[in-house]
Scaffold this motif. Sequence first.
Motif, PDB file in Angstrom:
ATOM      1  N   MET A   1      12.075  47.251  19.892  1.00 56.37           N
ATOM      2  CA  MET A   1      13.021  47.575  20.933  1.00 56.37           C
ATOM      3  C   MET A   1      13.994  48.612  20.396  1.00 56.37           C
ATOM      4  N   LEU A   2      14.436  49.475  21.276  1.00 59.52           N
ATOM      5  CA  LEU A   2      15.447  50.461  20.921  1.00 59.52           C
ATOM      6  C   LEU A   2      16.833  49.870  21.130  1.00 59.52           C
ATOM      7  N   SER A   3      17.760  50.272  20.274  1.00 59.85           N
ATOM      8  CA  SER A   3      19.140  49.833  20.439  1.00 59.85           C
ATOM      9  C   SER A   3      19.752  50.533  21.657  1.00 59.85           C
ATOM     10  N   ALA A   4      20.954  50.124  22.024  1.00 59.37           N
ATOM     11  CA  ALA A   4      21.611  50.677  23.213  1.00 59.37           C
ATOM     12  C   ALA A   4      21.801  52.191  23.109  1.00 59.37           C
ATOM     13  N   ASP A   5      22.105  52.681  21.905  1.00 57.81           N
ATOM     14  CA  ASP A   5      22.288  54.131  21.755  1.00 57.81           C
ATOM     15  C   ASP A   5      20.969  54.864  21.464  1.00 57.81           C
ATOM     16  N   LYS A   6      19.870  54.127  21.460  1.00 57.61           N
ATOM     17  CA  LYS A   6      18.514  54.655  21.290  1.00 57.61           C
ATOM     18  C   LYS A   6      18.312  55.400  19.969  1.00 57.61           C
ATOM     19  N   THR A   7      18.960  54.890  18.914  1.00 60.25           N
ATOM     20  CA  THR A   7      18.791  55.511  17.606  1.00 60.25           C
ATOM     21  C   THR A   7      18.130  54.567  16.603  1.00 60.25           C
ATOM     22  N   ILE A   8      18.186  53.273  16.879  1.00 61.62           N
ATOM     23  CA  ILE A   8      17.646  52.288  15.943  1.00 61.62           C
ATOM     24  C   ILE A   8      16.556  51.477  16.637  1.00 61.62           C
ATOM     25  N   ILE A   9      15.457  51.303  15.928  1.00 66.99           N
ATOM     26  CA  ILE A   9      14.360  50.486  16.452  1.00 66.99           C
ATOM     27  C   ILE A   9      14.415  49.122  15.757  1.00 66.99           C
ATOM     28  N   LYS A  10      14.430  48.046  16.553  1.00 66.07           N
ATOM     29  CA  LYS A  10      14.481  46.681  16.029  1.00 66.07           C
ATOM     30  C   LYS A  10      13.224  45.934  16.462  1.00 66.07           C
ATOM     31  N   TRP A  11      12.781  45.025  15.609  1.00 71.19           N
ATOM     32  CA  TRP A  11      11.658  44.158  15.938  1.00 71.19           C
ATOM     33  C   TRP A  11      12.180  42.954  16.707  1.00 71.19           C
ATOM     34  N   GLN A  12      11.512  42.627  17.812  1.00 72.02           N
ATOM     35  CA  GLN A  12      11.904  41.454  18.587  1.00 72.02           C
ATOM     36  C   GLN A  12      10.710  40.514  18.650  1.00 72.02           C
ATOM     37  N   SER A  13      10.908  39.262  18.218  1.00 75.48           N
ATOM     38  CA  SER A  13       9.830  38.271  18.225  1.00 75.48           C
ATOM     39  C   SER A  13       9.496  37.850  19.640  1.00 75.48           C
ATOM     40  N   ARG A  14       8.232  37.474  19.841  1.00 82.24           N
ATOM     41  CA  ARG A  14       7.791  36.957  21.132  1.00 82.24           C
ATOM     42  C   ARG A  14       6.659  35.983  20.892  1.00 82.24           C
ATOM     43  N   PRO A  15       6.315  35.157  21.866  1.00 86.82           N
ATOM     44  CA  PRO A  15       5.221  34.186  21.687  1.00 86.82           C
ATOM     45  C   PRO A  15       3.878  34.907  21.477  1.00 86.82           C
ATOM     46  N   ASN A  16       2.924  34.179  20.875  1.00 90.47           N
ATOM     47  CA  ASN A  16       1.595  34.740  20.663  1.00 90.47           C
ATOM     48  C   ASN A  16       0.942  35.100  21.983  1.00 90.47           C
ATOM     49  N   ASP A  17       0.261  36.239  22.006  1.00 90.87           N
ATOM     50  CA  ASP A  17      -0.486  36.693  23.171  1.00 90.87           C
ATOM     51  C   ASP A  17      -1.836  37.200  22.669  1.00 90.87           C
ATOM     52  N   PRO A  18      -2.881  36.358  22.671  1.00 88.90           N
ATOM     53  CA  PRO A  18      -4.172  36.747  22.112  1.00 88.90           C
ATOM     54  C   PRO A  18      -4.758  38.016  22.734  1.00 88.90           C
ATOM     55  N   ASP A  19      -4.571  38.202  24.037  1.00 87.76           N
ATOM     56  CA  ASP A  19      -5.111  39.404  24.677  1.00 87.76           C
ATOM     57  C   ASP A  19      -4.408  40.660  24.175  1.00 87.76           C
ATOM     58  N   LEU A  20      -3.085  40.604  24.054  1.00 86.14           N
ATOM     59  CA  LEU A  20      -2.328  41.740  23.549  1.00 86.14           C
ATOM     60  C   LEU A  20      -2.693  42.019  22.095  1.00 86.14           C
ATOM     61  N   GLU A  21      -2.829  40.962  21.296  1.00 87.64           N
ATOM     62  CA  GLU A  21      -3.200  41.125  19.894  1.00 87.64           C
ATOM     63  C   GLU A  21      -4.582  41.752  19.777  1.00 87.64           C
ATOM     64  N   ALA A  22      -5.522  41.321  20.621  1.00 84.24           N
ATOM     65  CA  ALA A  22      -6.878  41.883  20.589  1.00 84.24           C
ATOM     66  C   ALA A  22      -6.857  43.361  20.968  1.00 84.24           C
ATOM     67  N   SER A  23      -6.078  43.721  21.976  1.00 86.62           N
ATOM     68  CA  SER A  23      -6.039  45.135  22.379  1.00 86.62           C
ATOM     69  C   SER A  23      -5.379  45.986  21.295  1.00 86.62           C
ATOM     70  N   MET A  24      -4.347  45.451  20.615  1.00 89.18           N
ATOM     71  CA  MET A  24      -3.723  46.198  19.510  1.00 89.18           C
ATOM     72  C   MET A  24      -4.711  46.387  18.364  1.00 89.18           C
ATOM     73  N   LEU A  25      -5.478  45.361  18.054  1.00 87.55           N
ATOM     74  CA  LEU A  25      -6.488  45.495  17.002  1.00 87.55           C
ATOM     75  C   LEU A  25      -7.564  46.499  17.383  1.00 87.55           C
ATOM     76  N   GLN A  26      -7.954  46.517  18.654  1.00 85.58           N
ATOM     77  CA  GLN A  26      -8.938  47.488  19.123  1.00 85.58           C
ATOM     78  C   GLN A  26      -8.417  48.903  18.947  1.00 85.58           C
ATOM     79  N   MET A  27      -7.167  49.137  19.342  1.00 83.67           N
ATOM     80  CA  MET A  27      -6.588  50.477  19.198  1.00 83.67           C
ATOM     81  C   MET A  27      -6.514  50.877  17.732  1.00 83.67           C
ATOM     82  N   LEU A  28      -6.160  49.935  16.861  1.00 87.14           N
ATOM     83  CA  LEU A  28      -6.100  50.211  15.429  1.00 87.14           C
ATOM     84  C   LEU A  28      -7.487  50.552  14.888  1.00 87.14           C
TER      85      LEU A  28
END
Length: 170
Positions: free
Chosen positions: A1-28
Motif C-alpha cells: 500500500m502507498l502512504s498518504a503522501d504516496k512516497t512510501i510503500i508499506k506491506w499490509q497483511s491479509r488472509p490467505n487467498d489461494p487463487d491470488l497466490e496461484a495467479s501471482m506464482l503464474q505471473m512469476l
Amino acid sequence: MLSADKTIIKWQSRPNDPDLEASMLQMLLVKLGGAETAAQAQTESPSAQGATAPKLQTQANGNKIILLSEPFDRSWRTVGLALEHEGLVVEDKDRANGVYFLHIEEEAKKTGFLDKLAFWRKDDSVKPARYQVTVHEGSTGCEVAANNGNGESNASTQRIIDALFKAIGK
C-alpha cells in the motif's frame, strides 16, 4: 500500500487467498521464462480442479472421519500441515501406508511441586499416548481417520479429528 503522501510503500497483511497466490506464482513463472510450467500450474490449482471443501462425516459406529476431495499426495500434505498448525507432535510418519504417528502427553495424575522434585521415584501413572492419523485414498478422494494405536477410536481420537477438520477448513 502507498502512504498518504504516496512516497512510501508499506506491506499490509491479509488472509490467505489461494487463487491470488496461484495467479501471482503464474505471473512469476512466466516472467522467469517458465510459460509451460505456468500453464501446468494453472491446471493443477485447486480452483481449476474443482476441489470441494472438506467434509466431516460420522460413521454408523459413531466415529468421525474427514473426507477430502483431493488426491493422496495433496491430502497427505494438507493433513501434515493441519497437524503442525494444531500443535500436535508427529513422532513418525509412514507415507507409503498413509499413517502419521502422534505423541500426545496426557496427564493422568496431577502432581505438585514436591512430587516433581522426587526424580528418583519412577512414576508410571503418566504415560504418553500414541495415536495414529491415517490418510487413505478412495475413489472420490481421501479419508482421514484417527485411532489410539490399536485401531480403536475413543474421545481423544474424535477430538483429534475435530481439531484437524477445523484446521483444514481454514
